[in-house]
Scaffold this active site. Structure first.
Site, PDB file in Angstrom:
ATOM      1  CE  LYS A 111      -4.292  -1.749   1.888  1.00 40.06           C
ATOM      2  NZ  LYS A 111      -5.372  -1.604   2.863  1.00 40.06           N
ATOM      3  CE  LYS A 192     -11.245 -13.849  -2.827  1.00 38.19           C
ATOM      4  NZ  LYS A 192     -10.810 -14.236  -1.498  1.00 38.19           N
ATOM      5  CE  LYS A 195     -14.515  -2.201  -0.503  1.00 40.77           C
ATOM      6  NZ  LYS A 195     -13.149  -2.373  -0.346  1.00 40.77           N
TER       7      LYS A 195
END
Ligand code: TRP
Length: 325
Positions: A111, A192, A195
């Protein structure tokens, strides 16, 4: 009864994969465990957020968890920031953790790379997560693979703290969550459902309206050929539809495959089954959304309950470290 803790990011956009893969099991298991469900709004602050949006998403996460059937009389459902001991214990644990071990966290590395101003909170994120867990004398933390390293750190910190300051924390175990169905993206069935994926058509959100669900299932990619077989490697699109049908209706995958000899009718039945599955959830969610005062009351009661436990653990840890209470 085992004490179980789950942290849920305040995302308003939960999808069918979250529901069939996790939430539905949580609901089934809620009576067998002493379960805590925490909407982790403090963790959300580690990345760019819009304040109004965070508020909305925090309440909406609670709306979805209630709508899928978690009973606030049975589980403790609360918002992280409403129990101040999470932040307070995080500080004590930051003084237990080292820069070196936090720098090795792969999620931090992922990140933070490429971003020119990384928040300090992103670096200490896993310590706050450790505080979440250790406050409640948790036995089991059902986490996915991406959170395993954080859980290992939580165990290390608990053990180190206990060795240094005396027996204070229960050392939790990671459990492989009882996975329900593995739901794949309808447009990219090799990935998968998530979102964050670019294709909104591939993701059925729990609160999508029925027309959208039907449209998304109809447009789901299928595979070359026309036969309906369960073969995830060779026919990922059709296999995903079969698994969705199985997970939504309880029929076996093989049995479902036998029923169809064309893609059209399979899609129709999947669409109907998913709509039937999600409609009651959506109805409850819309009711709750129209009465957010009630949702806030439920969360307040959850926070009060969580606080009673958290306070005791925090006092134990603070005292062990020599703070004057
Ligand atoms: N980091 C977790 C995630 O992104 C969320 C989380 C925060 C959590 N605190 C937790 C999960 C405690 C389990 C236990 O999914």
């Amino acid at each position: 009864m085992a004490t179980v803790f789950s942290g849920v990011q305040p995302s308003g956009d939960f999808h069918l994969g979250n529901y069939l893969g996790a939430f539905r099991n949580w609901v089934t298991a809620q009576h067998d465990n002493d379960a805590y469900f925490c909407v982790v709004d403090l963790h959300a602050l580690t990345l760019e957020i819009d304040p109004a949006d965070l508020r909305r998403r925090t309440l909406d996460a609670a709306v979805v968890l209630l709508a899928v059937g978690l009973d606030p009389e049975v589980v403790t459902l609360f918002v992280q920031s409403q129990v101040p001991e999470h932040s307070r214990l995080a500080w004590l644990l930051e003084c237990t953790a080292t820069m070196g071990e936090l720098g090795r966290m792969t999620q931090f590395k992922e990140k933070s790379t490429g971003s020119e101003s990384v928040r300090a909170g992103l670096f200490t994120y896993p310590v706050l997560m450790a505080a979440d867990i250790l406050l409640y004398d948790v036995d089991e933390v059902p986490v996915g693979d991406d959170q395993r390293q954080h859980l290992e750190l939580t165990r290390d910190l608990a053990i180190r703290f206990n060795n240094r300051y005396g027996e204070t924390f229960k050392v939790p175990r990671a459990t492989i969550p009882k996975v329900g169905a593995r739901v794949m993206d309808l447009q990219h069935p090799e990935a998968k459902m998530s979102k964050s994926v670019e294709s909104p058509l591939g993701t059925v959100r729990i609160l999508d309206d029925p027309d959208d669900i039907v449209r998304k299932v109809r447009r789901a990619v299928t595979d070359a050929g026309t036969t309906v077989e369960h073969d995830p490697a060779g026919k990922p699109g059709v296999s995903n539809l079969l698994e969705l049908l199985a997970a939504s209706t309880g029929v076996g995958v093989a049995e479902a495959a036998d029923r169809y000899d064309a893609y059209g009718p399979l899609k129709q039945d999947v669409a109907d089954a998913v709509v039937a599955l999600l409609s009651p959830v959506r109805e409850r969610a819309l009711e709750l959304r129209s009465d957010l005062g009630e949702v806030e009351r439920i969360l307040g009661a959850g926070a009060t309950r969580a606080h009673e436990v958290a306070q005791r653990t925090y006092a134990r840890a603070a005292t062990a470290m020599g703070l004057v209470l």
